[in-house]
Scaffold this motif. Structure first.
Motif, PDB file in Angstrom:
ATOM      1  N   ALA A  83      -4.729   7.779  17.087  1.00 38.77           N
ATOM      2  CA  ALA A  83      -6.002   7.156  16.697  1.00 38.77           C
ATOM      3  C   ALA A  83      -6.587   6.373  17.863  1.00 38.77           C
ATOM      4  O   ALA A  83      -7.795   6.460  18.137  1.00 38.77           O
ATOM      5  CB  ALA A  83      -5.805   6.262  15.479  1.00 38.77           C
ATOM      6  N   ASP A  84      -5.746   5.623  18.579  1.00 37.19           N
ATOM      7  CA  ASP A  84      -6.219   4.883  19.752  1.00 37.19           C
ATOM      8  C   ASP A  84      -6.854   5.820  20.776  1.00 37.19           C
ATOM      9  O   ASP A  84      -7.935   5.545  21.309  1.00 37.19           O
ATOM     10  CB  ASP A  84      -5.064   4.140  20.438  1.00 37.19           C
ATOM     11  CG  ASP A  84      -4.531   2.961  19.654  1.00 37.19           C
ATOM     12  OD1 ASP A  84      -5.217   2.489  18.717  1.00 37.19           O
ATOM     13  OD2 ASP A  84      -3.413   2.501  19.986  1.00 37.19           O
ATOM     14  N   GLY A 106      -0.777   6.097  15.135  1.00 35.07           N
ATOM     15  CA  GLY A 106      -1.546   4.966  15.639  1.00 35.07           C
ATOM     16  C   GLY A 106      -2.002   5.194  17.075  1.00 35.07           C
ATOM     17  O   GLY A 106      -3.153   4.922  17.428  1.00 35.07           O
ATOM     18  N   ARG A 113      -8.207   5.517  10.174  1.00 32.67           N
ATOM     19  CA  ARG A 113      -8.843   5.436  11.492  1.00 32.67           C
ATOM     20  C   ARG A 113      -9.180   6.832  12.017  1.00 32.67           C
ATOM     21  O   ARG A 113     -10.259   7.063  12.558  1.00 32.67           O
ATOM     22  CB  ARG A 113      -7.935   4.711  12.480  1.00 32.67           C
ATOM     23  CG  ARG A 113      -7.812   3.230  12.221  1.00 32.67           C
ATOM     24  CD  ARG A 113      -6.782   2.575  13.114  1.00 32.67           C
ATOM     25  NE  ARG A 113      -7.056   2.807  14.523  1.00 32.67           N
ATOM     26  CZ  ARG A 113      -6.122   2.717  15.465  1.00 32.67           C
ATOM     27  NH1 ARG A 113      -4.870   2.420  15.170  1.00 32.67           N
ATOM     28  NH2 ARG A 113      -6.451   2.936  16.733  1.00 32.67           N
ATOM     29  N   GLN A 141      -3.429   3.324   7.138  1.00 34.54           N
ATOM     30  CA  GLN A 141      -4.403   2.730   8.047  1.00 34.54           C
ATOM     31  C   GLN A 141      -4.669   3.647   9.240  1.00 34.54           C
ATOM     32  O   GLN A 141      -5.822   3.835   9.637  1.00 34.54           O
ATOM     33  CB  GLN A 141      -3.928   1.356   8.528  1.00 34.54           C
ATOM     34  CG  GLN A 141      -3.976   0.291   7.475  1.00 34.54           C
ATOM     35  CD  GLN A 141      -3.305  -1.004   7.907  1.00 34.54           C
ATOM     36  OE1 GLN A 141      -2.475  -1.032   8.821  1.00 34.54           O
ATOM     37  NE2 GLN A 141      -3.659  -2.094   7.238  1.00 34.54           N
ATOM     38  N   ALA A 142      -3.614   4.212   9.810  1.00 35.02           N
ATOM     39  CA  ALA A 142      -3.783   5.132  10.942  1.00 35.02           C
ATOM     40  C   ALA A 142      -4.565   6.368  10.514  1.00 35.02           C
ATOM     41  O   ALA A 142      -5.468   6.824  11.228  1.00 35.02           O
ATOM     42  CB  ALA A 142      -2.423   5.522  11.520  1.00 35.02           C
ATOM     43  N   GLU A 179     -10.187   7.320  19.344  1.00 36.28           N
ATOM     44  CA  GLU A 179     -11.214   6.281  19.215  1.00 36.28           C
ATOM     45  C   GLU A 179     -11.785   5.930  20.588  1.00 36.28           C
ATOM     46  O   GLU A 179     -13.008   5.815  20.745  1.00 36.28           O
ATOM     47  CB  GLU A 179     -10.642   5.022  18.550  1.00 36.28           C
ATOM     48  CG  GLU A 179     -10.428   5.157  17.068  1.00 36.28           C
ATOM     49  CD  GLU A 179      -9.676   3.987  16.460  1.00 36.28           C
ATOM     50  OE1 GLU A 179      -9.722   3.861  15.213  1.00 36.28           O
ATOM     51  OE2 GLU A 179      -9.035   3.206  17.196  1.00 36.28           O
TER      52      GLU A 179
END
Length: 122
Positions: free
Chosen positions: A64-65, A61, A25, A21-22, A68
């Protein structure tokens, strides 16, 4: 039963799901964030040497944050990483604990010196 057997060989399935998932993203980022995030991810795999899956998932994660948010805000890449991207990457990676591959080698080195000091040539 089969899931526990598989996890014993390959690691936690939930962790793999979170990792994918990470990565998804990161792969969905627009340019130039996509190529920069890819470069950082690659660097972390070489530099970080993290062997703890939870730590890797958390780090990706958070990466990605970061990218994003930068993409949404239109923040220039250089404004995020500063003048020295390597220093940024290493500081980012060092913020995450966890076991690293070098830890095992450090232990081996210390043991070899301790053994030699005691006269045990193993």
């Amino acid at each position: 039963m089969a899931a526990k057997w598989i996890e014993a060989l390959t690691g936690p399935l939930e962790q793999k799901k979170q990792y994918r998932q990470a990565k998804a993203r990161l792969d969905a980022l627009p340019e130039p964030y996509l190529s920069v995030a890819g470069a950082f991810t690659r660097y972390f795999m070489y530099y970080g040497g993290v062997t703890d899956g939870d730590t890797i998932v958390q780090m990706l994660g958070d990466l990605a944050d970061l990218w994003e948010r930068a993409a949404v805000d239109g923040t220039p890449v250089r404004e995020i990483v500063g003048a020295d991207p390597v220093e940024f990457a290493e500081s980012f990676a060092q913020a995450y604990g966890g076991k690293r591959w070098i830890d095992k080698e450090r232990d081996r080195l210390a043991k070899a010196v301790d053994d030699a000091d005691r006269g045990d040539p193993r």
